[in-house]
Design a protein around this motif. Structure first.
Motif, PDB file in Angstrom:
ATOM      1  N   SER A 115      99.524  11.487  79.565  1.00  0.00           N
ATOM      2  CA  SER A 115      98.130  11.020  79.863  1.00  0.00           C
ATOM      3  C   SER A 115      97.446  11.650  78.937  1.00  0.00           C
ATOM      4  N   ASP A 116      96.151  10.990  78.508  1.00  0.00           N
ATOM      5  CA  ASP A 116      95.050  11.848  77.754  1.00  0.00           C
ATOM      6  C   ASP A 116      94.717  12.884  78.383  1.00  0.00           C
ATOM      7  N   SER A 117      94.161  13.957  77.469  1.00  0.00           N
ATOM      8  CA  SER A 117      93.445  15.193  77.910  1.00  0.00           C
ATOM      9  C   SER A 117      92.545  15.475  76.989  1.00  0.00           C
ATOM     10  N   ASP A 118      91.389  15.830  77.663  1.00  0.00           N
ATOM     11  CA  ASP A 118      90.311  16.297  76.629  1.00  0.00           C
ATOM     12  C   ASP A 118      89.859  17.936  77.170  1.00  0.00           C
ATOM     13  N   ALA A 119      89.006  18.443  76.564  1.00  0.00           N
ATOM     14  CA  ALA A 119      88.407  19.675  77.046  1.00  0.00           C
ATOM     15  C   ALA A 119      87.102  19.799  76.348  1.00  0.00           C
ATOM     16  N   ILE A 120      86.283  20.648  77.220  1.00  0.00           N
ATOM     17  CA  ILE A 120      84.906  21.045  76.766  1.00  0.00           C
ATOM     18  C   ILE A 120      84.973  22.451  76.118  1.00  0.00           C
ATOM     19  N   VAL A 121      84.716  22.348  74.796  1.00  0.00           N
ATOM     20  CA  VAL A 121      84.786  23.863  74.074  1.00  0.00           C
ATOM     21  C   VAL A 121      83.460  24.148  73.559  1.00  0.00           C
ATOM     22  N   VAL A 143      98.075  26.459  72.299  1.00  0.00           N
ATOM     23  CA  VAL A 143      98.901  25.606  73.131  1.00  0.00           C
ATOM     24  C   VAL A 143     100.346  26.205  73.143  1.00  0.00           C
ATOM     25  N   ASP A 144     100.781  25.782  74.371  1.00  0.00           N
ATOM     26  CA  ASP A 144     102.042  26.228  74.631  1.00  0.00           C
ATOM     27  C   ASP A 144     102.782  25.002  75.320  1.00  0.00           C
ATOM     28  N   ALA A 145     104.120  24.773  74.923  1.00  0.00           N
ATOM     29  CA  ALA A 145     104.852  23.784  75.510  1.00  0.00           C
ATOM     30  C   ALA A 145     106.075  24.214  76.048  1.00  0.00           C
ATOM     31  N   SER A 146     106.692  23.492  77.002  1.00  0.00           N
ATOM     32  CA  SER A 146     108.032  23.952  77.349  1.00  0.00           C
ATOM     33  C   SER A 146     108.869  22.531  77.995  1.00  0.00           C
ATOM     34  N   ALA A 147     110.335  22.475  77.624  1.00  0.00           N
ATOM     35  CA  ALA A 147     110.904  21.286  77.949  1.00  0.00           C
ATOM     36  C   ALA A 147     112.399  21.768  78.707  1.00  0.00           C
ATOM     37  N   ALA A 148     112.920  21.052  79.638  1.00  0.00           N
ATOM     38  CA  ALA A 148     113.961  21.279  80.305  1.00  0.00           C
ATOM     39  C   ALA A 148     115.352  20.879  79.293  1.00  0.00           C
ATOM     40  N   ASP A 149     116.284  21.770  79.426  1.00  0.00           N
ATOM     41  CA  ASP A 149     117.682  21.417  78.958  1.00  0.00           C
ATOM     42  C   ASP A 149     118.004  20.039  79.584  1.00  0.00           C
ATOM     43  N   TYR A 160      97.262  23.876  77.639  1.00  0.00           N
ATOM     44  CA  TYR A 160      96.130  23.832  76.658  1.00  0.00           C
ATOM     45  C   TYR A 160      95.315  24.926  77.118  1.00  0.00           C
ATOM     46  N   THR A 161      94.893  26.082  76.390  1.00  0.00           N
ATOM     47  CA  THR A 161      93.949  27.229  77.081  1.00  0.00           C
ATOM     48  C   THR A 161      92.737  27.400  76.350  1.00  0.00           C
ATOM     49  N   VAL A 162      91.567  27.131  77.020  1.00  0.00           N
ATOM     50  CA  VAL A 162      90.557  27.153  76.202  1.00  0.00           C
ATOM     51  C   VAL A 162      89.543  28.055  76.973  1.00  0.00           C
ATOM     52  N   ASP A 163      89.162  29.234  76.441  1.00  0.00           N
ATOM     53  CA  ASP A 163      88.232  29.896  77.312  1.00  0.00           C
ATOM     54  C   ASP A 163      88.616  30.485  78.646  1.00  0.00           C
ATOM     55  N   ASN A 164      90.062  30.672  78.650  1.00  0.00           N
ATOM     56  CA  ASN A 164      90.713  31.177  80.060  1.00  0.00           C
ATOM     57  C   ASN A 164      90.900  29.921  80.841  1.00  0.00           C
ATOM     58  N   THR A 165      90.764  28.737  80.690  1.00  0.00           N
ATOM     59  CA  THR A 165      91.066  27.626  81.205  1.00  0.00           C
ATOM     60  C   THR A 165      91.931  26.884  80.881  1.00  0.00           C
ATOM     61  N   THR A 166      93.170  26.540  82.160  1.00  0.00           N
ATOM     62  CA  THR A 166      93.891  25.821  81.249  1.00  0.00           C
ATOM     63  C   THR A 166      94.136  24.386  81.722  1.00  0.00           C
ATOM     64  N   GLU A 167      94.587  23.550  80.717  1.00  0.00           N
ATOM     65  CA  GLU A 167      94.891  22.145  81.207  1.00  0.00           C
ATOM     66  C   GLU A 167      96.108  21.889  80.911  1.00  0.00           C
ATOM     67  N   LEU A 225     110.829  20.520  69.708  1.00  0.00           N
ATOM     68  CA  LEU A 225     109.351  20.346  70.105  1.00  0.00           C
ATOM     69  C   LEU A 225     108.240  20.333  69.076  1.00  0.00           C
ATOM     70  N   ASP A 226     107.494  19.737  68.701  1.00  0.00           N
ATOM     71  CA  ASP A 226     106.343  19.910  67.585  1.00  0.00           C
ATOM     72  C   ASP A 226     105.123  19.263  68.256  1.00  0.00           C
ATOM     73  N   VAL A 227     104.548  20.161  69.020  1.00  0.00           N
ATOM     74  CA  VAL A 227     103.113  19.680  69.642  1.00  0.00           C
ATOM     75  C   VAL A 227     102.037  19.761  68.738  1.00  0.00           C
ATOM     76  N   PRO A 228     101.098  18.944  68.441  1.00  0.00           N
ATOM     77  CA  PRO A 228     100.114  19.372  67.561  1.00  0.00           C
ATOM     78  C   PRO A 228      99.084  20.064  68.165  1.00  0.00           C
ATOM     79  N   THR A 229      98.375  20.816  67.499  1.00  0.00           N
ATOM     80  CA  THR A 229      97.352  21.877  67.738  1.00  0.00           C
ATOM     81  C   THR A 229      96.065  21.052  67.455  1.00  0.00           C
ATOM     82  N   PRO A 230      95.159  20.836  68.114  1.00  0.00           N
ATOM     83  CA  PRO A 230      93.752  20.181  67.880  1.00  0.00           C
ATOM     84  C   PRO A 230      92.853  20.946  66.896  1.00  0.00           C
ATOM     85  N   ALA A 231      92.495  20.220  66.142  1.00  0.00           N
ATOM     86  CA  ALA A 231      91.375  20.672  65.038  1.00  0.00           C
ATOM     87  C   ALA A 231      90.434  21.454  65.831  1.00  0.00           C
TER      88      ALA A 231
END
Length: 414
Positions: free
Chosen positions: A345-351, A359-365, A380-387, A50-56
């Motif tokens: 899907s697409d995902s955006d956040a208001i920051v 960023v935290d990701a997990s995948a099954a065996d 994705y967690t931004v200011d205590n809100t998770t998408e 797993l190599d999930v990019p972190t948004p700039a």
């Protein structure tokens, strides 16, 4: 003469000959055991990467805080300031004090929407309070002995007209005396952790009534949390029996989403404005509270509020987190197959400003799987809100088949 030794006997070794047929039987038996075992043995789990990019991060906020006096702004209900400037400790707050007065009165004599509360009959003492207020050039509204107004109407006159005499009238009615009111106010401020707030009067005309930007953000949120008080401070024009039409002293109501709360001006405090506002960023509505204290004039306070509010709104950014079909990892099998892991899907956040995104990701065996199966999640967690964004397999992980299975004895014996 020595005894004669018996002649030595040779032992013959038996040589057992195994025929070709016997060998075949042995091999057949062995294969009959091994092949089913190899075919039934569990396949190794695919190697997961797993190599999930972190948004700039977005650009840091640049708030238009006032150069004169004090300013602060926060999200409604939050103790964390988005920005502040000037004196952060306790300072005189003029008629902003009346917001605290209203909160303390409503705690003792609560109102609900649609209920104006009990009637309050004006007495000779209230007329005397009016004369004392006029004598010190305080803001006031007329009162007549015998006049009856509801609790809600008295609060409206105190807050909209910023009438100092009505602040004293309502606290005398609610608590019996200024001293009793101040005791209730001390309990209220202690209960809500308003450690920088001190009251010495009900109106704020006395510069000893003081608070800090931190406390005022909490006071503003408390006011907005009371439906009756929130409605009063957002009212631009009201009608009161006998008195007639009263205009709110807050001239910014309805401008730039501003819906409250209270103005105040004294020589010691300067021009003050405790405000609340709502604005939209993307598909989200943000509610903020803020304050300007010690401005040089009422117009300067209003200008400072509008500038601070505009810069705050501009500092909320719609930040792209990920787009559908973005590859975030792979599965690779021991038999050489590889399948991509992609976002569904697409995902955006208001920051706010350049707040970091966790960023935290997990995948099954996985061993074998069909394309399109859900395999994990990105959080994705931004200011205590998770998408959350679901992950799926973009490709198929096929069974390696008969020959690979029997050609890898480590599956059986490993």
């Amino acid at each position: 003469m020595s005894p004669t030794s018996a002649p030595a006997r040779r032992r013959r070794r038996r040589i057992v000959a195994i025929s070709a047929t016997g060998i075949l039987v042995v091999v057949a038996v062995a294969l009959g055991l091994y092949v089913p075992a190899a075919l039934a043995a569990p396949l190794p789990t695919a190697q997961l990467q797993l190599d999930v990019p972190t948004p700039a991060p977005a650009e840091p906020a640049t708030l238009a805080l006032p150069g004169v006096g004090t300013g602060a702004i926060a999200l409604e209900g939050s103790d964390e300031l988005l920005g502040e400037s000037g004196q952060t400790g306790p300072v005189p707050i003029a008629s902003v004090t009346k917001v605290i007065t209203a909160l303390v009165v409503l705690k003792a004599h609560p109102l609900v929407e649609g209920d104006d509360g009990p009637g309050i009959t004006m007495t000779a003492a209230d007329v005397q309070i009016l004369e004392q207020t006029r004598a010190v050039d305080g803001s006031y509204e007329l009162v007549n002995e015998g006049q009856v107004l509801s609790e809600r109407q008295v609060l409206e006159i105190m807050l909209l007209k910023s009438a100092n005499n009505y602040a004293e009238t309502v606290t005398n009615w609610a608590f019996g005396s200024l001293a009793a009111y101040l005791e209730a106010a001390r309990s209220f401020t202690a209960e809500h952790g308003l450690t920088d707030t001190t009251l010495v009067d009900a109106s704020g005309l006395d510069p000893g009534s003081r608070s800090s930007t931190k406390d005022l953000m909490r006071i503003a949120s408390l006011a907005l949390a009371d439906p009756v008080l929130a409605k009063i401070v957002s009212t631009a024009i009201d009608q009161v029996p006998v008195i007639g039409e009263i205009d709110n002293s807050n001239k910014l109501l309805g401008i730039d989403g501003i819906d409250g709360i209270k103005t105040g001006t004294t020589d010691e405090a300067g021009s003050c404005l405790l405000f609340s506002a709502e604005f939209t960023v993307g598909d989200e509505t943000k509610s903020v509270v803020g304050v300007i204290l010690g401005a040089e004039s009422s117009q300067a306070a209003r200008d400072a509020v509008q500038a601070l509010l505009a810069s705050t709104k501009a500092s909320f950014t719609t930040l792209p987190l990920i787009r559908a079909d973005t590859e975030v990892g792979t599965y690779t099998t021991a038999w050489g197959e590889t399948a991509r892991i992609v976002a569904t899907s697409d995902s955006d956040a208001i920051v706010w400003s350049n707040d970091a995104v966790e960023v935290d990701a997990s995948a099954a065996d996985m061993v074998t799987a069909q394309a399109g199966v859900n395999v994990g999640t990105i959080r994705y967690t931004v200011d205590n809100t998770t998408e959350q964004v679901a992950l799926e397999l973009d490709g198929t992980l096929e069974d390696p088949g008969f020959w690979w299975r029997i050609g890898h004895p480590e599956l059986v014996f490993g």
